[in-house]
Design an enzyme around this catalytic site. Structure first.
Site, PDB file in Angstrom:
ATOM      1  N   ARG A 274      16.047 -10.148 -22.576  1.00 23.25           N
ATOM      2  CA  ARG A 274      15.629 -11.545 -22.473  1.00 23.25           C
ATOM      3  C   ARG A 274      16.807 -12.512 -22.399  1.00 23.25           C
ATOM      4  O   ARG A 274      16.689 -13.575 -21.778  1.00 23.25           O
ATOM      5  CB  ARG A 274      14.696 -11.897 -23.645  1.00 23.25           C
ATOM      6  CG  ARG A 274      13.315 -11.315 -23.479  1.00 23.25           C
ATOM      7  CD  ARG A 274      12.395 -11.626 -24.648  1.00 23.25           C
ATOM      8  NE  ARG A 274      11.022 -11.238 -24.328  1.00 23.25           N
ATOM      9  CZ  ARG A 274      10.046 -11.116 -25.208  1.00 23.25           C
ATOM     10  NH1 ARG A 274      10.285 -11.355 -26.491  1.00 23.25           N
ATOM     11  NH2 ARG A 274       8.835 -10.760 -24.833  1.00 23.25           N
TER      12      ARG A 274
ATOM     13  N   GLU B  15      10.975 -13.859 -30.962  1.00 25.76           N
ATOM     14  CA  GLU B  15      10.043 -13.910 -29.835  1.00 25.76           C
ATOM     15  C   GLU B  15       9.824 -15.332 -29.319  1.00 25.76           C
ATOM     16  O   GLU B  15       9.312 -15.528 -28.222  1.00 25.76           O
ATOM     17  CB  GLU B  15       8.707 -13.294 -30.235  1.00 25.76           C
ATOM     18  CG  GLU B  15       7.958 -14.057 -31.309  1.00 25.76           C
ATOM     19  CD  GLU B  15       6.794 -13.249 -31.861  1.00 25.76           C
ATOM     20  OE1 GLU B  15       5.698 -13.816 -31.953  1.00 25.76           O
ATOM     21  OE2 GLU B  15       6.970 -12.063 -32.199  1.00 25.76           O
TER      22      GLU B  15
ATOM     23  N   SER C  58      13.346 -10.434 -37.332  1.00 32.26           N
ATOM     24  CA  SER C  58      11.890 -10.626 -37.337  1.00 32.26           C
ATOM     25  C   SER C  58      11.240 -10.271 -38.673  1.00 32.26           C
ATOM     26  O   SER C  58      10.202  -9.605 -38.717  1.00 32.26           O
ATOM     27  CB  SER C  58      11.245  -9.809 -36.207  1.00 32.26           C
ATOM     28  OG  SER C  58      11.802 -10.144 -34.966  1.00 32.26           O
TER      29      SER C  58
ATOM     30  N   LYS D  30      -1.911 -10.989 -31.329  1.00 32.10           N
ATOM     31  CA  LYS D  30      -1.683  -9.592 -30.944  1.00 32.10           C
ATOM     32  C   LYS D  30      -1.128  -8.793 -32.112  1.00 32.10           C
ATOM     33  O   LYS D  30      -1.549  -7.661 -32.376  1.00 32.10           O
ATOM     34  CB  LYS D  30      -0.722  -9.537 -29.758  1.00 32.10           C
ATOM     35  CG  LYS D  30      -0.388  -8.135 -29.252  1.00 32.10           C
ATOM     36  CD  LYS D  30       0.932  -7.595 -29.722  1.00 32.10           C
ATOM     37  CE  LYS D  30       2.101  -8.448 -29.298  1.00 32.10           C
ATOM     38  NZ  LYS D  30       3.409  -7.828 -29.548  1.00 32.10           N
ATOM     39  N   SER D  31      -0.181  -9.392 -32.837  1.00 28.84           N
ATOM     40  CA  SER D  31       0.453  -8.685 -33.948  1.00 28.84           C
ATOM     41  C   SER D  31      -0.552  -8.336 -35.035  1.00 28.84           C
ATOM     42  O   SER D  31      -0.536  -7.232 -35.589  1.00 28.84           O
ATOM     43  CB  SER D  31       1.580  -9.537 -34.535  1.00 28.84           C
ATOM     44  OG  SER D  31       2.583  -9.767 -33.571  1.00 28.84           O
TER      45      SER D  31
ATOM     46  N   ARG E 166      -2.043  -4.381 -35.816  1.00 31.33           N
ATOM     47  CA  ARG E 166      -1.882  -3.857 -37.176  1.00 31.33           C
ATOM     48  C   ARG E 166      -3.247  -3.563 -37.800  1.00 31.33           C
ATOM     49  O   ARG E 166      -3.434  -2.549 -38.471  1.00 31.33           O
ATOM     50  CB  ARG E 166      -1.107  -4.865 -38.029  1.00 31.33           C
ATOM     51  CG  ARG E 166       0.400  -4.864 -37.794  1.00 31.33           C
ATOM     52  CD  ARG E 166       1.059  -6.086 -38.407  1.00 31.33           C
ATOM     53  NE  ARG E 166       2.522  -6.021 -38.341  1.00 31.33           N
ATOM     54  CZ  ARG E 166       3.238  -6.274 -37.243  1.00 31.33           C
ATOM     55  NH1 ARG E 166       2.595  -6.613 -36.115  1.00 31.33           N
ATOM     56  NH2 ARG E 166       4.551  -6.203 -37.264  1.00 31.33           N
TER      57      ARG E 166
ATOM     58  N   SER F 127      12.385  -4.709 -36.084  1.00 27.91           N
ATOM     59  CA  SER F 127      11.681  -4.628 -37.369  1.00 27.91           C
ATOM     60  C   SER F 127      10.445  -3.745 -37.267  1.00 27.91           C
ATOM     61  O   SER F 127       9.902  -3.304 -38.285  1.00 27.91           O
ATOM     62  CB  SER F 127      11.266  -6.026 -37.825  1.00 27.91           C
ATOM     63  OG  SER F 127      10.262  -6.568 -36.980  1.00 27.91           O
TER      64      SER F 127
END
Length: 438
Positions: free
Chosen positions: A357, A326, A207, A30-31, A35, A179
């Protein structure tokens, strides 16, 4: 068939009947996908994105860019080698409204893009998105020349009044809560008239692998970036103005989403192989090799991928997860089943993620009989015999996978709203039961 019919409100987490032995193909990161979409949308020429993740967060990003005028065509790659998205840059424009859902990458990466649009871009999202901090991006964009209406909240909903260009220049921000504030400014910086110099002035920056990912991806499309890890000034990133190249990028598997499957090998004393695990990567999930090995497993990286093998025992761990926050929910779930106590530190910023969390993990594991206490920046976990019960997810995908890990060893665990995993890992329930041979 409706989603509720496929994923009922309470999903009985399958209990493992023995050691897992499976190969699990994990969808794209996903990251990286989000991006790559932003960089391709800002490029001077079309580009290809191969093996993109199709999940709620990435589809929200794609739809938002389309709403601002970018062409994104979904199909197969030019050589017919699988799913690919063709991204065709265009003049960004409003007025339009963007739904960010509860995606941190969408709500933070796109306001700097919207500042380049011609016209107003309104941002809205899920109720939880209103509680997540955006002040680092909003305040920075104002310093750089953007006009933003947020009624002083520093959060959603808000409107960015794009003027077709932005001056850019130096800006100081406190990114200690995310971040993503730094990455958000860096991704659009090449398109600003003066580029951007981002200076982080707050406490420890979490992160860092995600910022390294942003820098690497910027350089891959032709941007010039000066940053601390290549001899630059500490906590300062400089991006020069330049045109960005359209590239042909293949998205890596999402290594953080591989976590529950590797955890299954650790919990059951089994073996799981994740194909296409990269030899070199900036993804935080790569740290699982070291962390889960310290907790009782072993791993081997070959041309086939990463094979992780559990030993039949789970050890507690004392680990600073500040760079890989994460991963905390999955590590906490494994730690609750260990043979000794664990301390997870460096993750105070998780209180501002999809949910708080730290509070959520404490409450849910304790309600199954566990002994978890919050610390100033993490969790202390003392293993106790666990029992069945409802594991609430708070619309947080990583809470759902954490509960599923516990359910491997504890009968009667039911996951509330397992469908929330669609945020980054579509088809998780089917993948999970498939791994178990069900």
């Amino acid at each position: 068939m409706t989603e509720s019919a496929v994923h009922p409100a309470l999903w009985p987490a399958p209990r493992a009947s023995g050691a897992v032995d499976a190969t699990v193909t994990v969808p794209g990161s996903k990251s990286v996908t989000n991006r790559a979409l932003v960089l391709a949308a800002l490029a001077a020429e079309p580009g290809w994105l191969r093996r993109p993740l199709r999940s709620r967060d990435t589809l929200l990003m794609a739809e938002a860019l389309r709403a601002m005028g970018v062409g994104i065509e979904e199909g197969v790659g030019p050589d017919g080698s699988g799913e690919a998205w063709r991204v065709i840059p265009a003049g960004l424009h409003g007025p339009t409204t963007i739904d960010v859902g509860n995606a941190g990458t969408v709500m933070r990466f796109l306001p700097p893009v919207a500042a380049l649009a011609d016209g107003p871009i309104h941002f809205d999202g899920d109720l939880r998105s209103y509680e997540r901090p955006l002040n680092g991006v909003i305040d920075a964009l104002r310093v750089l020349g953007a006009r933003i209406d947020d009624d002083g909240r520093g959060s959603l909903p808000m409107t960015v009044h794009g003027g077709g260009a932005l001056d850019g220049g130096p800006v100081s921000i406190d990114a200690s809560s995310s971040s993503q504030f730094v990455s958000a400014l860096l991704l659009s910086a090449p398109r600003y008239n003066q580029g951007v110099e981002v200076r982080h002035t707050g406490a420890r920056l979490p992160s860092m692998p995600h910022i390294r990912m942003t820098v690497d991806m910027l350089r891959a499309v032709g941007a010039q970036v000066d940053e601390p890890e290549t001899g630059g000034e500490p906590n300062v990133w400089r991006v020069s103005p330049s045109a960005l190249l359209g590239r042909d990028l293949t998205v890596e598997p999402d290594l953080s989403n591989a976590q529950p499957f590797l955890a299954a090998a650790l919990v059951t004393g089994g073996r799981v192989t994740i194909p296409d695990w990269p030899e070199r990567t900036t993804q935080p999930g790569d740290a699982l090799r070291e962390i889960f090995s310290a907790m009782g497993g072993s791993c081997e990286l070959t041309e086939r991928g990463l094979t992780f093998t559990g030993s039949g025992r789970i050890h507690g761990i004392d680990v600073d997860l500040g760079e890989v926050g994460e991963l905390t929910p999955g590590i906490a779930a494994v730690a609750a089943l260990a043979d000794g106590p664990s301390t997870l530190s460096g993750v105070a910023h998780l209180r501002l993620h999809e949910t708080d969390r730290l509070a959520a993990l404490t409450k849910e594991i304790n309600e199954l009989g566990g002994d978890v206490t919050e610390t100033a920046d993490g969790l202390h976990i003392r293993p106790r015999p666990l029992h069945g019960g409802t594991f609430h997810t708070y619309d947080d995908h990583r809470m759902a996978t954490a509960g599923s890990i516990i359910g491997l060893a504890v009968p009667g665990v039911e996951i509330e709203n397992v469908a929330t995993t669609a945020k980054t890992l579509p088809d998780f329930p089917q993948m999970w039961t498939g791994m178990l041979g069900a």
